[in-house]
Design a protein around this motif. Structure first.
Motif, PDB file in Angstrom:
ATOM      1  N   GLY A 184      22.825   7.106  15.913  1.00  0.00           N
ATOM      2  CA  GLY A 184      23.055   8.338  16.651  1.00  0.00           C
ATOM      3  C   GLY A 184      24.016   9.289  15.970  1.00  0.00           C
ATOM      4  N   ARG A 185      24.704   8.828  14.907  1.00  0.00           N
ATOM      5  CA  ARG A 185      25.619   9.744  14.215  1.00  0.00           C
ATOM      6  C   ARG A 185      24.810  10.709  13.361  1.00  0.00           C
ATOM      7  N   LEU A 186      25.370  11.890  13.143  1.00  0.00           N
ATOM      8  CA  LEU A 186      24.689  12.900  12.353  1.00  0.00           C
ATOM      9  C   LEU A 186      24.507  12.423  10.919  1.00  0.00           C
ATOM     10  N   LEU A 187      23.302  12.536  10.412  1.00  0.00           N
ATOM     11  CA  LEU A 187      23.006  12.155   9.030  1.00  0.00           C
ATOM     12  C   LEU A 187      21.723  12.838   8.592  1.00  0.00           C
ATOM     13  N   LEU A 188      21.860  13.847   7.763  1.00  0.00           N
ATOM     14  CA  LEU A 188      20.704  14.508   7.173  1.00  0.00           C
ATOM     15  C   LEU A 188      20.074  13.539   6.179  1.00  0.00           C
ATOM     16  N   THR A 195       0.807  -1.222   0.000  1.00  0.00           N
ATOM     17  CA  THR A 195       0.000   0.000   0.000  1.00  0.00           C
ATOM     18  C   THR A 195       0.839   1.269   0.000  1.00  0.00           C
ATOM     19  N   GLY A 196       2.136   1.124   0.147  1.00  0.00           N
ATOM     20  CA  GLY A 196       2.982   2.308   0.150  1.00  0.00           C
ATOM     21  C   GLY A 196       4.447   1.955  -0.008  1.00  0.00           C
ATOM     22  N   VAL A 197       5.236   2.968  -0.302  1.00  0.00           N
ATOM     23  CA  VAL A 197       6.669   2.799  -0.499  1.00  0.00           C
ATOM     24  C   VAL A 197       7.378   3.865   0.330  1.00  0.00           C
ATOM     25  N   ASP A 198       8.475   3.495   0.985  1.00  0.00           N
ATOM     26  CA  ASP A 198       9.284   4.437   1.763  1.00  0.00           C
ATOM     27  C   ASP A 198      10.556   4.732   0.980  1.00  0.00           C
ATOM     28  N   PHE A 199      10.643   5.943   0.432  1.00  0.00           N
ATOM     29  CA  PHE A 199      11.857   6.390  -0.225  1.00  0.00           C
ATOM     30  C   PHE A 199      12.715   7.091   0.821  1.00  0.00           C
ATOM     31  N   VAL A 200      14.017   6.821   0.813  1.00  0.00           N
ATOM     32  CA  VAL A 200      14.941   7.492   1.734  1.00  0.00           C
ATOM     33  C   VAL A 200      15.902   8.323   0.892  1.00  0.00           C
ATOM     34  N   PHE A 201      16.034   9.591   1.261  1.00  0.00           N
ATOM     35  CA  PHE A 201      16.871  10.527   0.519  1.00  0.00           C
ATOM     36  C   PHE A 201      18.001  11.048   1.391  1.00  0.00           C
ATOM     37  N   PRO A 202      19.172  10.397   1.357  1.00  0.00           N
ATOM     38  CA  PRO A 202      20.342  10.971   2.034  1.00  0.00           C
ATOM     39  C   PRO A 202      21.162  11.759   1.003  1.00  0.00           C
ATOM     40  N   PRO A 203      21.888  12.778   1.423  1.00  0.00           N
ATOM     41  CA  PRO A 203      22.759  13.463   0.470  1.00  0.00           C
ATOM     42  C   PRO A 203      23.941  12.575   0.088  1.00  0.00           C
ATOM     43  N   GLN A 204      24.585  12.934  -0.989  1.00  0.00           N
ATOM     44  CA  GLN A 204      25.799  12.255  -1.421  1.00  0.00           C
ATOM     45  C   GLN A 204      26.842  12.361  -0.296  1.00  0.00           C
ATOM     46  N   PRO A 205      27.706  11.353  -0.108  1.00  0.00           N
ATOM     47  CA  PRO A 205      28.645  11.373   1.028  1.00  0.00           C
ATOM     48  C   PRO A 205      29.490  12.636   1.146  1.00  0.00           C
ATOM     49  N   THR A 206      29.989  13.188   0.049  1.00  0.00           N
ATOM     50  CA  THR A 206      30.804  14.397   0.166  1.00  0.00           C
ATOM     51  C   THR A 206      29.958  15.577   0.644  1.00  0.00           C
TER      52      THR A 206
END
Length: 116
Positions: free
Chosen positions: A102-106, A24-35
């Motif tokens: 717990g590490r920072l990750l936008l 019924t749904g999809v979870d897209f995850v958008f992290p920025p590129q590592p640099t």
């Protein structure tokens, strides 16, 4: 089941335990590129704001593309007819600033309904 020589159909039925499986749904995850992520973590406040704005813009453009070019509702026998979702997609988005560790990750999660 497949490793034991079963067919894909048998493996599907065994995995579904005899139930019809409905997504019924999809979870897209958008992290920025590592640099970019590293610049966000170690950058000054102004740099972080610029990166978050660019991140926001990229997600919005991708969602527009999905809505305009990808999303269709199939209907009729065997789904032979297709129309664009009237009124657009149903989605919600959550922004996170940390990973589970717990590490920072936008990163953002976009939950997209696949029901029409």
């Amino acid at each position: 089941m497949l490793a034991a020589g079963g067919s894909p159909e048998q493996a599907f039925k065994a995995g579904a335990l005899g139930r019809r499986v409905t997504v019924t749904g999809v979870d897209f995850v958008f992290p920025p590129q590592p640099t970019i992520y590293l610049l966000w973590v170690f950058g000054v406040e102004e740099t972080r704001r610029v990166i978050e704005a660019a991140h926001e813009y990229a997600i919005e453009r991708l969602l527009e593309w999905i809505e305009d070019e990808v999303a269709v509702i199939r209907y009729g026998k065997d789904g032979i007819y297709q129309v664009r979702p009237p009124g657009g997609l149903v989605a919600t988005r959550f922004r996170h600033y940390e990973a589970r560790s717990g590490r920072l990750l936008l990163h953002d999660h976009l939950l997209l309904s696949v029901k029409g």
